[in-house]
Design an enzyme around this catalytic site. Sequence first.
Site, PDB file in Angstrom:
ATOM      1  CG  ASP A   1      21.732 -78.743  24.997  1.00  0.00           C
ATOM      2  OD1 ASP A   1      22.689 -78.767  25.803  1.00  0.00           O
ATOM      3  OD2 ASP A   1      21.854 -78.378  23.820  1.00  0.00           O
TER       4      ASP A   1
ATOM      5  NE  ARG B   1      31.944 -96.949  10.236  1.00  0.00           N
ATOM      6  CZ  ARG B   1      31.410 -98.176  10.101  1.00  0.00           C
ATOM      7  NH1 ARG B   1      30.471 -98.604  10.928  1.00  0.00           N
ATOM      8  NH2 ARG B   1      31.827 -98.972   9.143  1.00  0.00           N
TER       9      ARG B   1
ATOM     10  CE1 TYR C   1      24.464 -73.113  19.361  1.00  0.00           C
ATOM     11  CE2 TYR C   1      23.989 -75.292  18.513  1.00  0.00           C
ATOM     12  CZ  TYR C   1      24.785 -74.168  18.539  1.00  0.00           C
ATOM     13  OH  TYR C   1      25.898 -74.103  17.735  1.00  0.00           O
TER      14      TYR C   1
ATOM     15  CE  LYS D   1      30.174 -74.924  22.543  1.00  0.00           C
ATOM     16  NZ  LYS D   1      29.192 -75.698  21.895  1.00  0.00           N
TER      17      LYS D   1
HETATM   18  C1  PLP Z   1      23.564 -75.378  24.283  1.00  0.00           C
HETATM   19  C2  PLP Z   1      24.261 -75.956  23.103  1.00  0.00           C
HETATM   20  N1  PLP Z   1      23.879 -77.136  22.617  1.00  0.00           N
HETATM   21  C3  PLP Z   1      24.501 -77.707  21.550  1.00  0.00           C
HETATM   22  C4  PLP Z   1      25.533 -77.067  20.898  1.00  0.00           C
HETATM   23  C5  PLP Z   1      26.166 -77.706  19.694  1.00  0.00           C
HETATM   24  O1  PLP Z   1      27.367 -78.289  20.017  1.00  0.00           O
HETATM   25  P1  PLP Z   1      28.604 -78.487  18.993  1.00  0.00           P
HETATM   26  O2  PLP Z   1      29.071 -77.127  18.610  1.00  0.00           O
HETATM   27  O3  PLP Z   1      29.563 -79.302  19.771  1.00  0.00           O
HETATM   28  O4  PLP Z   1      28.055 -79.211  17.801  1.00  0.00           O
HETATM   29  C6  PLP Z   1      25.970 -75.837  21.376  1.00  0.00           C
HETATM   30  C7  PLP Z   1      27.085 -75.127  20.698  1.00  0.00           C
HETATM   31  O5  PLP Z   1      27.338 -73.985  20.936  1.00  0.00           O
HETATM   32  C8  PLP Z   1      25.328 -75.266  22.501  1.00  0.00           C
HETATM   33  O6  PLP Z   1      25.695 -74.072  22.986  1.00  0.00           O
END
Ligand code: PLP
Length: 378
Positions: A173, A47, A99, A198
């Site tokens: 992000d 961990r 998001y 992604k």
């Molecule tokens: C721009 C963006 N940031 C963060 C996230 C969150 O990521 P996760 O689904 O891996 O928790 C997403 C998920 O779609 C996203 O599109």
Amino acid sequence: MKIETRAVHAGRHIDPATGAVTAPIHLSTTFERGADGEYPRGFSYSREDNPNRRALEECLAALEGGTQALCFASGLAVSNALVQGLEPGDHVVAPDDVYWGLRKVIGEVFGKWGLETTYVDMTSIDDFHAALRPNTRLVWVETPSNPLMKITDLTAIAALARGASANIITVCDGTFATPVLQHPLDCGIDMVAHSTTKYIGGHSDVVGGALITRNDNYLFERARKSQRYGGSVPSPFDCWLTLRGVDTLPWRVRAQSENAMRVAQFLKAHAGVETVHYPGLPEHPGHKIAARQMSAFGGMLSFQVRGGRETALGVAARCKLFIRATSLGGAHSLIEHRASIEGPNTRTPQNLLRMSIGLEHPDDLIEDLAQALATPPA
Ligand SMILES: Cc1ncc(COP(=O)(O)O)c(C=O)c1O
């Protein structure tokens, strides 16, 4: 070293025990102590740290040009760890079309934390400046944004935030742009967050997140505690899969960007389409900034059909090659009616469809959209 080379070599080591070129997956949860009670190989318990996670963290830090990285069990676990590092009464500034998961973390997970949050259109530098307060501690930027593909000027945001207070930490992000197309740390942003689920993982088969920093700061150190002691860690196999995805990241993202540009141009010329949101199109309001801060415009785009929710759902329903599914950044092209997944409080237009453009041939993607957009027989 160029990014294609870093993507293949950073964090990778020939396995000293076997000479394996591709790293083994270290499933062991525990590591041997030396006779003196120390951990001579640098690992004690999985961990806290393990070889596969460390390799991925080293690689992602190198790709973003940061000093350190932390990998998490998901992209939202990164947001969670950062918000958790704030004090009650701190103020967060985030984009109005951030998001939706971040809004949920701030509102529903930390609802009782007493945070103050301002959601603002960060494409307006004046509105952003006006949103800053003496107690602002975290500025969250998302560019391109999800799903409206708005572009925020990272250099301007970083300079304004730094000028306003040394206590503000800026985080971008970078999920849509990837480290291939955009380097927020070079623009003065303090940290970059990714949903590695992604593009970085790239094959729609592993959930993960990462936080990369260019400097030591207290939010990064608190996020490290949240990862190690809070335990929101990715498994060794998840790290291994994600790192394998990184091998081809630069090439995939470039091909997806080229495909997306072709699809955007097709949609723009289509009578059934009201608006196309793609920063690669010269008429996109953020095009000039995107051309300056990105090396290509990415594989994500959204468009609004002429008509309403039912028309948009009908177009998605008639797609044969595009798969109706959420998420993005994989080899398959996906199409999604965002408003229906985001629920009743969504700010996303009801006639909007978001697409993640994959690695298929663009002619086939365009042919599929052409038949889906054709007026259905009465
Ligand atoms: C721009 C963006 N940031 C963060 C996230 C969150 O990521 P996760 O689904 O891996 O928790 C997403 C998920 O779609 C996203 O599109």
